[in-house]
Design a protein around this motif. Sequence first.
Motif, mmCIF file in Angstrom:
data_model
loop_
_atom_site.group_PDB
_atom_site.id
_atom_site.type_symbol
_atom_site.label_atom_id
_atom_site.label_comp_id
_atom_site.label_asym_id
_atom_site.label_seq_id
_atom_site.Cartn_x
_atom_site.Cartn_y
_atom_site.Cartn_z
ATOM 1 N N GLY A 61 30.622 37.700 32.957
ATOM 2 C CA GLY A 61 29.553 37.663 34.196
ATOM 3 C C GLY A 61 29.441 36.256 34.773
ATOM 4 O O GLY A 61 29.082 36.361 36.048
ATOM 5 N N GLN A 62 29.772 35.275 33.756
ATOM 6 C CA GLN A 62 29.643 34.013 34.567
ATOM 7 C C GLN A 62 30.830 33.380 34.234
ATOM 8 O O GLN A 62 31.015 32.547 33.458
ATOM 9 C CB GLN A 62 28.492 33.346 34.093
ATOM 10 C CG GLN A 62 27.072 33.730 34.387
ATOM 11 C CD GLN A 62 26.089 33.053 33.521
ATOM 12 O OE1 GLN A 62 25.849 32.587 32.625
ATOM 13 N NE2 GLN A 62 24.996 33.516 34.445
ATOM 14 N N THR A 98 23.536 42.606 40.101
ATOM 15 C CA THR A 98 24.132 43.972 40.591
ATOM 16 C C THR A 98 25.326 43.366 41.168
ATOM 17 O O THR A 98 26.370 44.412 41.255
ATOM 18 C CB THR A 98 23.207 44.363 41.665
ATOM 19 O OG1 THR A 98 21.927 44.850 40.954
ATOM 20 C CG2 THR A 98 23.592 45.574 42.447
ATOM 21 N N PRO A 99 25.568 42.370 42.117
ATOM 22 C CA PRO A 99 26.900 42.095 42.861
ATOM 23 C C PRO A 99 28.280 42.296 41.679
ATOM 24 O O PRO A 99 29.338 42.637 42.058
ATOM 25 C CB PRO A 99 26.988 40.866 43.429
ATOM 26 C CG PRO A 99 25.372 40.796 43.929
ATOM 27 C CD PRO A 99 24.524 41.490 42.637
ATOM 28 N N PHE A 100 27.826 41.751 40.523
ATOM 29 C CA PHE A 100 28.984 41.703 39.458
ATOM 30 C C PHE A 100 29.338 43.210 38.905
ATOM 31 O O PHE A 100 30.403 43.328 38.840
ATOM 32 C CB PHE A 100 28.384 41.005 38.442
ATOM 33 C CG PHE A 100 29.316 41.005 37.200
ATOM 34 C CD1 PHE A 100 30.520 40.368 36.941
ATOM 35 C CD2 PHE A 100 29.010 41.931 36.003
ATOM 36 C CE1 PHE A 100 31.326 40.203 35.874
ATOM 37 C CE2 PHE A 100 29.651 41.798 34.956
ATOM 38 C CZ PHE A 100 31.064 41.410 34.622
ATOM 39 N N GLN A 105 32.495 47.810 38.552
ATOM 40 C CA GLN A 105 32.804 49.337 39.110
ATOM 41 C C GLN A 105 34.150 49.646 40.200
ATOM 42 O O GLN A 105 34.829 50.471 39.794
ATOM 43 C CB GLN A 105 31.656 50.009 39.793
ATOM 44 C CG GLN A 105 31.678 51.335 39.998
ATOM 45 C CD GLN A 105 32.108 51.614 41.678
ATOM 46 O OE1 GLN A 105 31.681 50.885 42.570
ATOM 47 N NE2 GLN A 105 32.928 52.442 41.730
ATOM 48 N N VAL A 106 34.259 48.696 41.140
ATOM 49 C CA VAL A 106 35.286 48.815 42.059
ATOM 50 C C VAL A 106 36.715 48.439 41.092
ATOM 51 O O VAL A 106 37.605 49.450 41.339
ATOM 52 C CB VAL A 106 35.243 47.897 43.224
ATOM 53 C CG1 VAL A 106 36.529 48.064 43.911
ATOM 54 C CG2 VAL A 106 34.116 48.266 43.989
ATOM 55 N N ILE A 107 36.821 47.517 40.481
ATOM 56 C CA ILE A 107 37.908 47.202 39.756
ATOM 57 C C ILE A 107 38.136 48.247 38.761
ATOM 58 O O ILE A 107 39.345 48.819 38.570
ATOM 59 C CB ILE A 107 37.650 45.705 39.108
ATOM 60 C CG1 ILE A 107 37.802 44.571 40.054
ATOM 61 C CG2 ILE A 107 39.087 45.765 38.125
ATOM 62 C CD1 ILE A 107 37.467 43.390 39.246
ATOM 63 N N MET A 108 37.281 48.752 38.069
ATOM 64 C CA MET A 108 37.567 49.792 37.010
ATOM 65 C C MET A 108 37.971 51.136 37.600
ATOM 66 O O MET A 108 38.815 51.841 37.209
ATOM 67 C CB MET A 108 36.314 50.236 36.312
ATOM 68 C CG MET A 108 35.957 49.097 35.225
ATOM 69 S SD MET A 108 37.233 48.986 33.846
ATOM 70 C CE MET A 108 37.106 50.425 33.428
#
Length: 439
Positions: A61-62, A98-100, A105-108
């Motif tokens: 996340g960070q 939310t952006p993370f 979601q996109v990568i998965m």
Amino acid sequence: MEDDSEPEQSSWAYLPDVCLRHVFHWLDDRDRSRAALVCKKWSCAMHSGSLWRCRTITFYGQPSRARTLEFQSALWYTKKFGKYLKQLEIKLSNPYNTPFIKKFQVIMRGLLSHLGKCNSHLVSLSIKYLELDCLIWRNVVRAQFIKNLSAFLKRMSNQLDYLNLKGARITLEEGCELLNSLSSLTNRSFISEINIEDFFSLHLSVYSSPLFHQTMSKFHRLTILTFNYNCISDELLDILRECSSHSLCTLNIKCHIHDPHGQVVSGMSWANLAKRAPKLNVNFFFERVMKHDHLARILLEEIPVRSISLRSCYFSDPDWTMRPTLTNLLPAYWHGLQKLTLELNNDHELLDNELLQLILSCKRLLFLKVWAFLSVSFMERLLQNRAERKCILTTIKVRIYTAQDDSTEEERLLADIYRKFKYLIDSELNYFVITYPMV
């Protein structure tokens, strides 16, 4: 005069391929890629399928620069060698906005799509602690992720043997959609191990849902099922008896204070399941469910209990006492209980005699972990009984709570006890005992 003899090669050049692959197995991605540049033989070893059967990808996340590179490398190699993959673990580390989550979601979506097309070996998938009920999961992103995961599970349903979605925290309908994906091709699923602990959102009475019962009836080869007590009902036990009794070995059941656990489950349902599934062992994990009347409704004597963990999680409640549970409920499992964990914080209630009597009555008890208000003399009595073979404990881990700021005297007494039984502890026990001030 010219020397036509070949240059002497390092002993590494003669290392058998199987040994070279074993060396590569212990290297991380970066070191593997560097080693592959040494020669053709090492490059071939790098591309051996046995090196890429297990992968863990952590989404940070960070992220720092180093973590970003680590993630990108793990993702790249997973796609490159995805056709060899047998075990995949996805980790979310401190998702914070939310952006993370959108990026995740996109990568998965891309990763699952790629693996769904190229992989025919995946047998184990673990994606824990998604916590889809958190606000950072916007509805559209959440729905898309569940859709992608559902499609992947459907495609892999004929080969997956293990699925871990612990901590997903989703609705009843979404949860059943994902589980149904495992049986959508044949209307039956032969997966053997599922972990759906904390799979559903808090406060859901899953046990009363016909949709959940219908979903669970599609599993026909379960050996290990991990879930919450708010899923248990007579109907579910009957389904397990009819569909998986020939294979079922372990039920891991978590009961949390915030999950509904007031349903009435009959001892007859448990007895019927245990009769049809003779290899069955049940492990209970209670968190802040400590009152005797609550436990008595759950811990029925017909259940083949192997392990019990009761944790108050540092919460103290003057309305409950542990003594009736130790003297009335737990002794019912004297013939099968092998592991007992008690983490109690309850108004300085001393339990020395009751606990010792319980231990001596449980003929198969091997593991004992206790955090509670006990007197130091309890340890001497316990070890004396162990030395006399009146119990068969092999692991003893005790944290003795004390109301004293200064526990020097208790520590001195514990040291004396250790010296007295040193021969036994060093040769036969996994032993750890300390005092812990609770002021």
